[in-house]
Design a protein around this motif. Structure first.
Motif, PDB file in Angstrom:
ATOM      1  N   ILE A 209       0.823  -1.214   0.000  1.00 41.61           N
ATOM      2  CA  ILE A 209       0.000   0.000   0.000  1.00 41.61           C
ATOM      3  C   ILE A 209       0.857   1.264   0.000  1.00 41.61           C
ATOM      4  N   ALA A 210       1.936   1.301   0.803  1.00 48.89           N
ATOM      5  CA  ALA A 210       2.758   2.516   0.892  1.00 48.89           C
ATOM      6  C   ALA A 210       3.388   2.855  -0.452  1.00 48.89           C
ATOM      7  N   THR A 213       0.889   4.209  -2.916  1.00 50.78           N
ATOM      8  CA  THR A 213       0.533   5.584  -2.578  1.00 50.78           C
ATOM      9  C   THR A 213       1.591   6.571  -3.064  1.00 50.78           C
ATOM     10  N   ARG A 217       1.302   9.517  -6.231  1.00 54.88           N
ATOM     11  CA  ARG A 217       1.509  10.960  -6.027  1.00 54.88           C
ATOM     12  C   ARG A 217       2.660  11.520  -6.869  1.00 54.88           C
TER      13      ARG A 217
END
Length: 566
Positions: A209-210, A213, A217
């Motif tokens: 997930i990190a 993310t 971005r």
């Protein structure tokens, strides 16, 4: 007289002057942490650390689960092979995609795919549906996601940091993986021992997930495309051709295969080493894998200093030899006190060797093909790992783990001996930016990008006393032309005018001719300048660009427009 407390220290003044001139102090330039000054690299590096941690915990769970559900020891080794085999099979196509499409989106797709597979793996284990072949299928699919992700990620390093910092960035990526390796497996072993393999699989699913993310971005600068994208098959062929015509990269690929084949033995057989040689359980397995990772972290920080002390070839021969010794010691050891330091040495050699290979490929390929060059390198390295995992698993079946490790040690010594024939180039940053001297010529005939074949001839006037030097330079020019996409390169000498030499080659279409001409790099300028310096007379060489036409097959009565497009 006391110093003025408000005076700026001389060292600070010198540092400020160097910074104003765009020059970094040598100590800072040589620091292994320089790439972390780039915010996007730092963010991706930290997120990758978390993802690597989850992946290693998952590997501990999968490997140990296989020892419980499979009867044959070679199935345990196939867990490692199933993860590395997809990299060998699919990296080239993934590299072609990385060079032709948005690398960030490719990485996002790969990470999302691996997240979905990890969720399904955890669900199957939780519902007690797991079989040996189903487990191998899930690890194979995770390997497919890795194969898609790796070329895009590795080639994006050059977009995140300056080119001179690429070797340090590559080493830091290895550090991130091996920090996770030094801690993750021990924790993974504890998780498996306390809560079972399902918990390891669930943790791995969350670890993606990190990174997803951070990548979502990131907004990398858009590169304007002047030419249309290559089709997948053409792009793959161009990557293979470039590597095949680049002696430096070819040497790296051969040595990477040899190292992957022999060096993987400790990782592939580690569950059996933990269970049979040192009589341990899943926690001991995690500790052993942690020792390998801890050694790799130490090796990563030593690699920059060793590269300044040793040539690239000397460093790699030393790591081959040290890894062979470590494999032999692991094979004869029955105690953790000898196995742990031997695994640490193997881990240090692993990261120093593979990071050196990776950086050499990145610094030997221009941006337009770096994804494919890295993909082919990874195919060789992971292909060696997959083949080695299977071979050493079979060796365990027939001879036992001790003999398998000793055989791998001999294979590593043979890989070191390859350096006498296939030496690695110095690890230095060539200027592989486009030469930018060439301009697309104006033509009097209407042509389309797909029109072709295009035949190019260049007339050189060479004095008799310069012929030998001219032929030497043209041999290298032939390699560069063919490497960049030219076909059927030939050099002709006029029988009536011995000073007239004609260089001839062709490309399948006009757009491929433009592509080939624009691929000449600053590093190739030396050969171009050498050949032009040998040209006789005040006028430049005469260049003819022609398009091939087949007249016998054209139907009669076609209007000019249709003849042109035929």
């Amino acid at each position: 007289m006391p110093d003025d407390p408000h005076a700026q220290p001389v060292a600070d003044v010198a540092r400020a002057e160097l910074a104003a001139e765009g020059v970094e102090p040598a100590a800072e330039r040589n620091s292994p942490f320089v790439p972390l000054r780039q915010p996007i690299f730092r963010a991706v590096w930290i997120a990758s650390l978390a993802s690597n941690f989850g992946g290693l915990v998952q590997m501990v769970g999968a490997s140990w689960m296989m020892t419980a559900i499979a009867d044959s020891p070679d199935m345990v080794a196939l867990v490692q092979a199933s993860t590395t085999l997809p990299v060998m099979l699919f990296s080239l196509s993934a590299g072609a995609l990385a060079d032709n499409y948005d690398r960030r989106r490719i990485m996002l797709t790969a990470q999302g795919f691996m997240l979905a597979v990890s969720v399904l793996l955890a669900a199957a284990a939780l519902l007690n549906l797991m079989t040996p072949w189903l487990l191998l299928g899930f690890t194979f699919l995770i390997g497919c996601g890795t194969a898609l992700n790796n070329p895009a990620w590795q080639s994006s390093v050059g977009d995140m940091v300056p080119r001179r910092d690429v070797p340090a960035a590559v080493t830091l990526n290895s550090v991130a993986f091996n920090i996770a390796r030094s801690v993750g497996p021990a924790i993974g072993g504890a998780i498996v021992a306390a809560a079972g393999a399902v918990a390891a699989f669930v943790l791995n699913a969350f670890s993606y997930i990190a990174l997803i993310t951070v990548l979502a971005r990131w907004q990398p600068p858009k590169v304007e495309r002047v030419l249309p994208r290559e089709t997948l098959l053409i792009a793959m062929g161009a990557g293979v051709r470039y590597v095949a015509m680049s002696p430096n990269i070819r040497s790296v690929i051969l040595r990477a295969f040899a190292y992957g084949f022999g060096g993987i033995v400790a990782l592939a057989l580690l569950p059996l080493i933990a269970r049979d040689l040192v009589q341990g359980g899943p926690l001991v397995f995690g500790i052993l894998l942690g020792a390998f990772g801890a050694g790799a972290v130490v090796g990563a920080f030593l690699s920059a200093r060793l590269r300044r002390m040793l040539s690239t070839e000397s460093l790699v021969r030393a790591t081959f030899g040290a890894n062979a010794l470590a494999a032999a010691l692991i094979g004869i050891s029955t105690t953790l006190w000898l196995t742990l330091p031997a695994l640490a040495v193997a881990g240090a050699c692993w990261v120093m060797t593979l990071s050196t290979f990776n950086a050499t490929v990145q610094l030997s390929a221009p941006r337009w093909v770096v994804g494919r060059a890295l993909a082919i390198y990874q195919m060789a390295a992971f292909g060696g790992m997959a083949g080695g995992s299977w071979v050493w698993g079979q060796a365990v079946l027939h001879f036992g783990p001790e003999q398998a490790l000793l055989l791998a040690a001999f294979a590593l010594l043979a890989g070191a001996a390859l350096g006498f024939r296939y030496r690695l180039p110095p690890l230095e940053a060539l200027n592989l930016d486009p030469l930018s001297r060439w301009r697309e010529p104006k033509v009097a005939v209407d042509i389309e990008p797909r029109s072709g074949p295009v035949i190019v001839t260049i007339e050189w006037l060479i004095r008799e006393e310069d012929v030998v030097e001219f032929l030497k330079a043209m041999a290298e020019r032939r390699r560069i032309r063919r490497r960049d996409g030219a076909r059927h390169w030939t050099l002709l000498r006029d029988l009536t005018d011995p000073e007239l030499w004609i260089e001839r080659y062709d490309t399948p279409t006009w757009v491929e001719y433009v592509r080939q001409a624009q691929r000449i790099t600053q590093a190739d300028a030396e050969i171009t300048d050498r050949v032009r310096a040998l040209h006789k007379g005040p006028n430049p060489p005469v260049v003819h660009r022609m398009i091939e036409r087949e007249t016998a097959t054209l139907p009669r009565g076609l209007p000019p427009q249709q003849i042109r497009d035929a």
